[in-house]
Design a protein around this motif. Structure first.
Motif, short mmCIF file in Angstrom:
data_model
loop_
_atom_site.label_atom_id
_atom_site.label_comp_id
_atom_site.label_asym_id
_atom_site.label_seq_id
_atom_site.Cartn_x
_atom_site.Cartn_y
_atom_site.Cartn_z
N ALA A 15 0.83 -1.20 0.00
CA ALA A 15 0.00 0.00 0.00
C ALA A 15 0.87 1.26 0.00
O ALA A 15 0.54 2.25 -0.64
N GLN A 16 2.01 1.20 0.72
CA GLN A 16 2.92 2.36 0.74
C GLN A 16 3.51 2.61 -0.65
O GLN A 16 3.67 3.74 -1.08
N LYS A 19 0.86 4.18 -2.72
CA LYS A 19 0.64 5.58 -2.38
C LYS A 19 1.70 6.48 -3.00
O LYS A 19 1.37 7.51 -3.59
N SER A 20 2.96 6.08 -2.90
CA SER A 20 3.99 6.97 -3.43
C SER A 20 3.95 6.99 -4.97
O SER A 20 4.15 8.04 -5.58
N LYS A 23 1.03 9.25 -5.93
CA LYS A 23 1.32 10.68 -5.72
C LYS A 23 2.12 11.24 -6.88
O LYS A 23 1.86 12.33 -7.37
N PRO B 145 -9.85 1.30 -3.71
CA PRO B 145 -8.50 1.63 -3.24
C PRO B 145 -7.42 1.00 -4.11
O PRO B 145 -6.57 0.29 -3.62
N VAL B 147 -4.61 1.73 -7.52
CA VAL B 147 -3.89 2.83 -8.16
C VAL B 147 -4.62 3.37 -9.40
O VAL B 147 -4.75 4.58 -9.57
N LEU B 186 -4.51 0.46 -0.01
CA LEU B 186 -4.56 1.87 0.37
C LEU B 186 -5.67 2.06 1.41
O LEU B 186 -6.79 1.57 1.23
N ASP B 190 -5.25 7.38 3.16
CA ASP B 190 -4.32 7.52 2.03
C ASP B 190 -5.04 8.11 0.82
O ASP B 190 -4.56 9.03 0.16
N VAL B 191 -6.21 7.53 0.52
CA VAL B 191 -6.96 7.97 -0.66
C VAL B 191 -7.42 9.42 -0.49
O VAL B 191 -7.32 10.23 -1.43
N GLU B 193 -5.99 11.70 1.33
CA GLU B 193 -4.82 12.57 1.27
C GLU B 193 -4.45 12.86 -0.18
O GLU B 193 -4.14 13.99 -0.56
N ILE B 194 -4.53 11.82 -1.02
CA ILE B 194 -4.17 11.98 -2.43
C ILE B 194 -5.20 12.81 -3.19
O ILE B 194 -4.86 13.72 -3.94
#
Lengths: 90, 270
Positions: A15-16, A19-20, A23, B145, B147, B186, B190-191, B193-194
């Motif tokens: 998951a990390q 996330k990166s 972003k 959740p 990408v 995620l 997290d979601v 925040e993005i």
């Protein structure tokens, strides 16, 4: 050894990674300047600079570049004549 | 009184827009609100089967727009929930059969008759999306959740902003608490925040979604299903109530995880 990790309850933390990666991808998506916008910017820059000096309009290039500190707008403008234009010029 | 038009969209396909539209419609209707759900996915009609109304279609949205049927003739009333109606998409036409002005007129004609108009947007960012977004007073974005879904949601948020609509709200769909706990999915934070928009609901992954769609009886009719309750809470938030967000338990038991681990040690069990 991901099965050992899961046996001992260690987090593989994909998951990390997600996330990166997200972003970064989204940062690029968001700052993507359209060709149309770049063309308008080029026109604006030509108009502003041509009031003061002679530039080579055909040779002008405008682009974007991504670096560590975010996105940069880069204008490459060949100068025809360094002599400043008089106020009456063009 | 005039209806609020809520468009449900996502960018990416397959994240649960139609299921979300159907279930919010059902949940609002169960609270006594008059709801009309519009399937704006012309050519790929699906809201009818999710709601279990596919056998009763006579006219569709293109028939209304092109004047072959009156709006009231085309709307199908749900016999289980008389407050709920649906306007089906056309199946034999494509998305260019309707334009944004026609969507505006259609919803304006409906506004005085219901409390909520829910528009199920097609996937993508082109014609069908523009139709769906044109009459929206509020926009709900559905994402999972993952990408790809989150990235597409971000694109859609930008397009909703560009259309000068109010800031959209987010439904995080198909959350798997066990995977989040393991750090392999995620998390809601997290979601958020993005995407930097407000949350209006979290719907956990729930097999009841599939079984209820199989039967054409949306899960929001089922007060025992986790996902059904999630939609009920979303409906309450749409109505302005302050409902706390549920914390979902990992319902994969130790035994199940052990079995999964035996079947697929590298997958870490799912």
């Amino acid at each position: 050894m991901s099965w050992l990790d899961s046996l001992f309850g260690r987090k593989s933390a994909s998951a990390q990674v997600a996330k990166s990666r997200l972003k970064f991808a989204i940062q690029i998506d968001r700052s993507n300047l359209s060709a149309e916008l770049l063309n308008s910017l080029q026109e604006d820059i030509i108009r502003a600079i041509s009031q003061r000096i002679d530039i080579d309009r055909e040779g002008m290039k405008i682009s974007t570049e991504r670096g560590e500190n975010g996105q940069r707008l880069i204008a490459d403008i060949p100068i025809k004549s360094v002599r400043p234009k008089t106020a009456s010029g063009e | 009184m005039t209806a609020t038009v809520i468009t449900i969209t996502s960018g990416k396909g397959g994240v649960g827009k139609t299921t979300t539209t159907a279930n919010i419609g059902v949940a609002l209707a169960r609270r006594g609100k008059r709801v009309a759900c519009i399937d704006a996915d012309i050519g790929l009609r699906n809201l009818d089967v999710v709601l279990g109304l596919e056998n009763r279609i006579v006219y569709d949205i293109v028939d209304v727009v092109e004047g072959r049927a009156r709006l009231r003739q085309a709307l199908i009333r749900d016999k289980r929930l008389p407050e709920l109606q649906m306007l089906p998409a056309a199946q034999t036409r494509d998305k260019t059969a309707v334009n944004p002005q026609q969507m505006l007129k259609l919803t304006d004609d409906l506004r005085s008759e219901v409390d909520f108009i829910l528009i199920d947007s097609p996937a993508g960012i082109e014609h069908g999306f523009k139709n769906a977004i044109a009459p929206a007073d509020r926009v709900i974005i559905v994402t999972t959740p993952e990408v790809s879904a989150v990235r597409d949601a971000d694109r859609i948020i930008g397009l909703v902003e560009a259309a000068e609509k109010p800031k959209p709200q987010l439904i995080l769909n198909r959350l798997r608490p066990g995977m989040v706990k393991r750090g392999d999915m995620l998390a809601t934070e997290d979601v958020l925040e993005i995407l930097a928009i407000d949350l209006i609901g979290i719907v956990p992954e729930d097999e009841s979604i599939i079984t209820s769609a199989n039967r054409g009886a949306p899960v929001a009719l089922d007060d025992k299903a986790q996902a059904g309750l999630a939609y009920t809470r979303i409906a309450a938030r749409i109505l302005g109530q302050d409902v706390p967000f549920a914390v979902f338990e990992d319902n994969s038991t130790l035994l199940k995880r052990f079995q999964n681990w035996f079947r697929n040690p590298n997958g870490g069990g799912s």
